[in-house]
Scaffold this motif. Structure first.
Motif, PDB file in Angstrom:
ATOM      1  N   SER A 173      -4.276 -11.389  -5.342  1.00 26.76           N
ATOM      2  CA  SER A 173      -3.598 -10.422  -4.476  1.00 26.76           C
ATOM      3  C   SER A 173      -4.029 -10.596  -3.030  1.00 26.76           C
ATOM      4  N   LEU A 174      -3.034 -10.541  -2.128  1.00 26.60           N
ATOM      5  CA  LEU A 174      -3.273 -10.629  -0.692  1.00 26.60           C
ATOM      6  C   LEU A 174      -2.496  -9.512  -0.002  1.00 26.60           C
ATOM      7  N   GLY A 175      -3.116  -8.853   0.961  1.00 24.03           N
ATOM      8  CA  GLY A 175      -2.406  -7.816   1.709  1.00 24.03           C
ATOM      9  C   GLY A 175      -2.728  -6.424   1.206  1.00 24.03           C
ATOM     10  N   ALA A 176      -1.739  -5.539   1.308  1.00 28.85           N
ATOM     11  CA  ALA A 176      -1.936  -4.128   0.971  1.00 28.85           C
ATOM     12  C   ALA A 176      -2.342  -3.952  -0.486  1.00 28.85           C
ATOM     13  N   THR A 177      -3.241  -3.013  -0.741  1.00 29.75           N
ATOM     14  CA  THR A 177      -3.661  -2.688  -2.106  1.00 29.75           C
ATOM     15  C   THR A 177      -2.510  -2.018  -2.851  1.00 29.75           C
ATOM     16  N   ARG A 178      -2.202  -2.541  -4.044  1.00 30.80           N
ATOM     17  CA  ARG A 178      -1.198  -1.915  -4.902  1.00 30.80           C
ATOM     18  C   ARG A 178      -1.818  -1.604  -6.256  1.00 30.80           C
ATOM     19  N   ARG A 185       7.435  -5.991   0.214  1.00 30.45           N
ATOM     20  CA  ARG A 185       7.566  -5.704   1.643  1.00 30.45           C
ATOM     21  C   ARG A 185       6.960  -4.358   2.023  1.00 30.45           C
ATOM     22  N   ASP A 186       7.024  -3.395   1.116  1.00 26.80           N
ATOM     23  CA  ASP A 186       6.459  -2.068   1.340  1.00 26.80           C
ATOM     24  C   ASP A 186       6.322  -1.375  -0.011  1.00 26.80           C
ATOM     25  N   GLY A 187       6.021  -0.075   0.000  1.00 25.40           N
ATOM     26  CA  GLY A 187       5.808   0.644  -1.243  1.00 25.40           C
ATOM     27  C   GLY A 187       7.049   0.799  -2.100  1.00 25.40           C
ATOM     28  N   LYS A 188       8.218   0.590  -1.527  1.00 23.22           N
ATOM     29  CA  LYS A 188       9.459   0.699  -2.306  1.00 23.22           C
ATOM     30  C   LYS A 188       9.705  -0.519  -3.169  1.00 23.22           C
ATOM     31  N   ASP A 189       9.102  -1.648  -2.815  1.00 21.99           N
ATOM     32  CA  ASP A 189       9.219  -2.837  -3.662  1.00 21.99           C
ATOM     33  C   ASP A 189       8.294  -2.695  -4.868  1.00 21.99           C
ATOM     34  N   THR A 245       5.723   3.328  -4.816  1.00 24.18           N
ATOM     35  CA  THR A 245       4.883   4.393  -4.289  1.00 24.18           C
ATOM     36  C   THR A 245       5.492   4.930  -3.010  1.00 24.18           C
ATOM     37  N   LYS A 246       5.289   6.226  -2.743  1.00 29.18           N
ATOM     38  CA  LYS A 246       5.778   6.836  -1.511  1.00 29.18           C
ATOM     39  C   LYS A 246       4.790   6.677  -0.359  1.00 29.18           C
ATOM     40  N   LYS A 247       3.642   6.095  -0.648  1.00 28.74           N
ATOM     41  CA  LYS A 247       2.655   5.874   0.405  1.00 28.74           C
ATOM     42  C   LYS A 247       3.185   4.864   1.425  1.00 28.74           C
ATOM     43  N   GLU A 248       2.805   5.066   2.680  1.00 25.90           N
ATOM     44  CA  GLU A 248       3.145   4.100   3.722  1.00 25.90           C
ATOM     45  C   GLU A 248       2.223   2.892   3.580  1.00 25.90           C
ATOM     46  N   LEU A 249       2.779   1.784   3.129  1.00 32.17           N
ATOM     47  CA  LEU A 249       1.983   0.590   2.874  1.00 32.17           C
ATOM     48  C   LEU A 249       2.546  -0.611   3.620  1.00 32.17           C
ATOM     49  N   GLY A 250       1.655  -1.515   3.978  1.00 30.51           N
ATOM     50  CA  GLY A 250       2.075  -2.781   4.538  1.00 30.51           C
ATOM     51  C   GLY A 250       2.475  -3.745   3.431  1.00 30.51           C
ATOM     52  N   PRO A 251       2.831  -4.965   3.771  1.00 34.56           N
ATOM     53  CA  PRO A 251       3.260  -5.950   2.776  1.00 34.56           C
ATOM     54  C   PRO A 251       2.112  -6.478   1.925  1.00 34.56           C
ATOM     55  N   ARG A 252       2.474  -6.966   0.750  1.00 36.37           N
ATOM     56  CA  ARG A 252       1.520  -7.569  -0.181  1.00 36.37           C
ATOM     57  C   ARG A 252       2.120  -8.834  -0.750  1.00 36.37           C
ATOM     58  N   ILE A 253       1.323  -9.872  -0.878  1.00 36.23           N
ATOM     59  CA  ILE A 253       1.721 -11.108  -1.551  1.00 36.23           C
ATOM     60  C   ILE A 253       0.881 -11.245  -2.806  1.00 36.23           C
TER      61      ILE A 253
END
Length: 201
Positions: free
Chosen positions: A139-144, A113-117, A185-193
């Motif tokens: 991977s889809l969505g925000a880069t992790r 859901r965000d960088g905390k996941d 990560t502490k970065k502000e990130l959008g969701p990733r699937i």
């Protein structure tokens, strides 16, 4: 092995004891955008409890399992029964088969859901995956940041940014000798699937 034909196309990212291949442009951006939206809306996401260090905790992400009927998948104290394939996953499965010649039977989905996941250090070495499994991670969505390191020595750590539409293949002896994670990560990130296709036996 069929997946070896795929891995011959790409530089092996591991120095020894296994194979990891990476393809950053597996899905075009507009195609990846469409799949992300469809899966975000259509998948019945759940947050499951798992056993860690003798304690039951909630996974720091949402999950779902789809696949061929009649086979369950177990890991970390969870037994998951596969849901029937839906159209977006079936299409990605066909694209992977055309790309790798591997007949994947199941896909485990993780929704960050965000960088905390996150996903802690682990190996995909369950007996149901066979001796030397081939795992295809889309991977889809925000880069992790995907990290991999040698299981015994904890050395040779490799960082791989998993971008929107990218494909990572782990094969050969990689699950015996290497472990991987998606750190917080502490970065502000959008969701990733993340879609991890596998072949259960």
């Amino acid at each position: 092995m069929q997946q070896d034909l795929f891995l011959l196309k790409y530089r092996n990212l591991l120095p020894y004891q296994g194979e990891v291949g990476f393809y950053d442009g597996f899905l075009a951006q507009e195609v990846a955008d469409l799949f992300f939206k469809l899966l975000e809306d259509q998948v019945p996401w759940k947050q499951e409890p798992i056993w860690m260090f003798g304690k039951k905790v909630m996974q720091p992400r949402l999950t779902a399992l789809f696949g061929d009927p009649g086979v369950t998948y177990s890991y970390s104290g969870i037994e998951m029964k596969a849901l029937d394939w839906i159209e977006p996953l079936a299409e990605i499965r066909q694209r992977l088969k055309a790309h790798t010649s591997v007949d994947f039977t199941h896909v485990l989905l993780n929704y960050y859901r965000d960088g905390k996941d996150s996903m802690g250090w682990h190996r995909d070495n369950e007996s149901s995956l066979g001796k030397n499994p081939c795992i295809a991670s889309v991977s889809l969505g925000a880069t992790r940041n995907f990290q991999i390191r040698h299981y015994e020595s904890k050395s040779n750590k490799i960082d791989i940014p998993l971008n929107h539409g990218s494909l990572l293949i782990m094969a050969g002896e990689s699950q015996h000798f290497w472990e991987h994670q998606i750190p917080k990560t502490k970065k502000e990130l959008g969701p990733r699937i993340n879609l991890t296709f596998r072949k259960l036996i």
